[in-house]
Write an enzyme that holds these catalytic residues in place. Structure first.
Site, PDB file in Angstrom:
ATOM      1  N   ASP A 177      80.257 110.265 -22.993  1.00  0.00           N
ATOM      2  CA  ASP A 177      78.827 110.535 -22.944  1.00  0.00           C
ATOM      3  C   ASP A 177      78.133 109.264 -22.475  1.00  0.00           C
ATOM      4  O   ASP A 177      78.578 108.147 -22.781  1.00  0.00           O
ATOM      5  CB  ASP A 177      78.292 110.954 -24.315  1.00  0.00           C
ATOM      6  CG  ASP A 177      76.950 111.656 -24.231  1.00  0.00           C
ATOM      7  OD1 ASP A 177      76.920 112.891 -24.369  1.00  0.00           O
ATOM      8  OD2 ASP A 177      75.938 110.965 -24.011  1.00  0.00           O
ATOM      9  N   ARG A 238      77.454 125.277 -19.459  1.00  0.00           N
ATOM     10  CA  ARG A 238      76.780 125.957 -18.369  1.00  0.00           C
ATOM     11  C   ARG A 238      77.718 126.078 -17.174  1.00  0.00           C
ATOM     12  O   ARG A 238      78.512 125.179 -16.894  1.00  0.00           O
ATOM     13  CB  ARG A 238      75.505 125.206 -17.930  1.00  0.00           C
ATOM     14  CG  ARG A 238      74.309 125.389 -18.855  1.00  0.00           C
ATOM     15  CD  ARG A 238      73.803 126.824 -18.834  1.00  0.00           C
ATOM     16  NE  ARG A 238      72.588 127.028 -19.596  1.00  0.00           N
ATOM     17  CZ  ARG A 238      72.538 127.372 -20.874  1.00  0.00           C
ATOM     18  NH1 ARG A 238      73.662 127.525 -21.552  1.00  0.00           N
ATOM     19  NH2 ARG A 238      71.385 127.556 -21.478  1.00  0.00           N
ATOM     20  N   ASP A 262      83.179 130.448 -21.166  1.00  0.00           N
ATOM     21  CA  ASP A 262      82.140 131.310 -21.738  1.00  0.00           C
ATOM     22  C   ASP A 262      80.936 131.372 -20.809  1.00  0.00           C
ATOM     23  O   ASP A 262      80.018 132.149 -21.026  1.00  0.00           O
ATOM     24  CB  ASP A 262      81.718 130.774 -23.116  1.00  0.00           C
ATOM     25  CG  ASP A 262      80.755 131.704 -23.842  1.00  0.00           C
ATOM     26  OD1 ASP A 262      81.040 132.917 -23.908  1.00  0.00           O
ATOM     27  OD2 ASP A 262      79.713 131.224 -24.331  1.00  0.00           O
ATOM     28  N   GLU A 267      76.191 134.717 -13.351  1.00  0.00           N
ATOM     29  CA  GLU A 267      76.271 135.621 -14.499  1.00  0.00           C
ATOM     30  C   GLU A 267      75.329 136.810 -14.306  1.00  0.00           C
ATOM     31  O   GLU A 267      74.167 136.604 -13.975  1.00  0.00           O
ATOM     32  CB  GLU A 267      75.923 134.863 -15.791  1.00  0.00           C
ATOM     33  CG  GLU A 267      76.892 133.716 -16.079  1.00  0.00           C
ATOM     34  CD  GLU A 267      76.544 132.952 -17.353  1.00  0.00           C
ATOM     35  OE1 GLU A 267      75.576 133.345 -18.047  1.00  0.00           O
ATOM     36  OE2 GLU A 267      77.210 131.954 -17.645  1.00  0.00           O
ATOM     37  N   HIS A 285      79.268 134.609 -22.145  1.00  0.00           N
ATOM     38  CA  HIS A 285      78.212 133.704 -22.603  1.00  0.00           C
ATOM     39  C   HIS A 285      77.784 134.047 -24.035  1.00  0.00           C
ATOM     40  O   HIS A 285      76.593 134.251 -24.322  1.00  0.00           O
ATOM     41  CB  HIS A 285      77.014 133.756 -21.655  1.00  0.00           C
ATOM     42  CG  HIS A 285      76.205 132.492 -21.669  1.00  0.00           C
ATOM     43  ND1 HIS A 285      75.540 132.006 -20.563  1.00  0.00           N
ATOM     44  CD2 HIS A 285      75.941 131.601 -22.661  1.00  0.00           C
ATOM     45  CE1 HIS A 285      74.909 130.892 -20.873  1.00  0.00           C
ATOM     46  NE2 HIS A 285      75.145 130.619 -22.143  1.00  0.00           N
ATOM     47  N   GLY A 287      78.606 132.026 -26.732  1.00  0.00           N
ATOM     48  CA  GLY A 287      78.757 130.851 -27.576  1.00  0.00           C
ATOM     49  C   GLY A 287      77.743 130.759 -28.700  1.00  0.00           C
ATOM     50  O   GLY A 287      78.089 130.462 -29.847  1.00  0.00           O
TER      51      GLY A 287
END
Length: 310
Positions: A177, A238, A262, A267, A285, A287
């Protein structure tokens, strides 16, 4: 800024279908209206629905200047969920619309499905289930997550929660990160790592990044090539961050042990490219789609608006 007579328009389908959230919002804003269509609103339909509202609670809808320029009465947008890739922040500033955002409200839900996917992929459950469903009685041996190296790409609220859950399995934990949380890392023994280190050294790689101009296409064929052939990778953040075509090609060549998606580039997605791939988990999607997460996200969006009541 708002009063009890203010109209609040809820574009989110999940929120609109939740009786508890509806009643709570109506108790503060009796003139609220809800998206009963069952569809994601866009362009003119979105404008029509938001017309006359001073505030909105939205989820996946695209918010840009084309929409906001036609809604002079709209002053506040409260986010139901955490993703903001569909929000044009410059447009919000231009049209003087206040934006309320509540990161972390679905962290546990996404982290739990990431953990379940990681264990399932390591144990080769998708392969075993498919073979069993085809009438084959065989036992493909998997591996335990205990003691494995788990790495996240994106150590925000969801990535941190996932690492925290994995700590109970005595995993070696790594995180990439741009803004490392040294206190959190020390507490759970997490090794701050480069992107390459997470990809090359982890048995489980989990992506938890927002989609931005910097992260779009971040995990391409070159990055995927760093992953060990015995490792699995998951994207529950994403679509567009991970190169789907490169991922599929690498898996077909046996260069990784499996993957879970996911989220997708588009989409709803076309499942054709994924047909016959072994040890793959594909979900639509979901999650953050738990009863608890929906309640958390909805309550946060409501509280954001009630805090602005005169």
């Amino acid at each position: 800024m708002l009063n009890r007579n203010s109209v609040v328009a809820v574009t989110s389908r999940s929120f609109s279908a939740n009786t508890e959230l509806r009643n709570r919002l109506l108790s503060s804003f009796p003139n609220s209206k809800f998206n009963e269509s069952g569809k994601i609103l866009s362009s003119e339909n979105l404008v029509d629905f938001l017309t006359g509202a001073e505030a909105g609670i939205f989820a996946l809808e695209k918010i840009d200047s084309a929409v906001l320029s036609k809604l002079p009465q709209l002053k506040i947008l409260s986010k139901f969920g955490v993703g903001v890739d569909g929000v044009d922040f410059q447009a919000l500033k231009t049209h003087n619309v206040k934006f309320l955002h509540f990161p972390g409200t679905n962290s546990n839900a996404v982290a739990e499905i990431a953990l379940s996917n990681a264990i399932s992929l390591l144990r080769r459950i998708p392969e075993n289930q498919r073979n069993f469903s085809n009438g084959e009685w065989g036992q493909l041996k998997g591996r335990e997550i205990h003691g494995k190296t788990v790495g996240v790409i994106g150590a925000g609220p969801i990535g941190k929660r996932f690492l925290e859950l994995c700590s109970f399995f005595d995993c070696e934990l790594r995180a990439f990160d741009l803004q490392q949380d040294e206190v959190f890392n020390k507490k759970f023994g997490i090794k701050a790592s480069s992107l390459g280190e997470v990809l090359a050294l982890s048995d489980v790689v989990s992506i938890h990044l927002p989609l931005t101009s910097q992260t779009k296409g971040m995990i391409s064929a070159d990055e995927i090539s760093l992953i060990k052939s015995t490792s699995v990778i998951m994207n529950l953040s994403r679509g567009g961050i991970l190169d789907e075509a490169a991922l599929i090609e690498a898996h077909r060549k046996g260069l990784l042990a499996g993957f879970a998606l996911d989220v997708f580039d588009k989409e709803p997605c076309d499942l054709t490219p994924f047909i016959d791939l072994p040890n793959v988990i594909l979900t639509p999607h979901i999650g953050g789609s738990t009863v608890e997460a929906i309640t958390n996200m909805g309550n946060a969006a409501i509280t954001g608006l009630t805090n602005l009541l005169k």
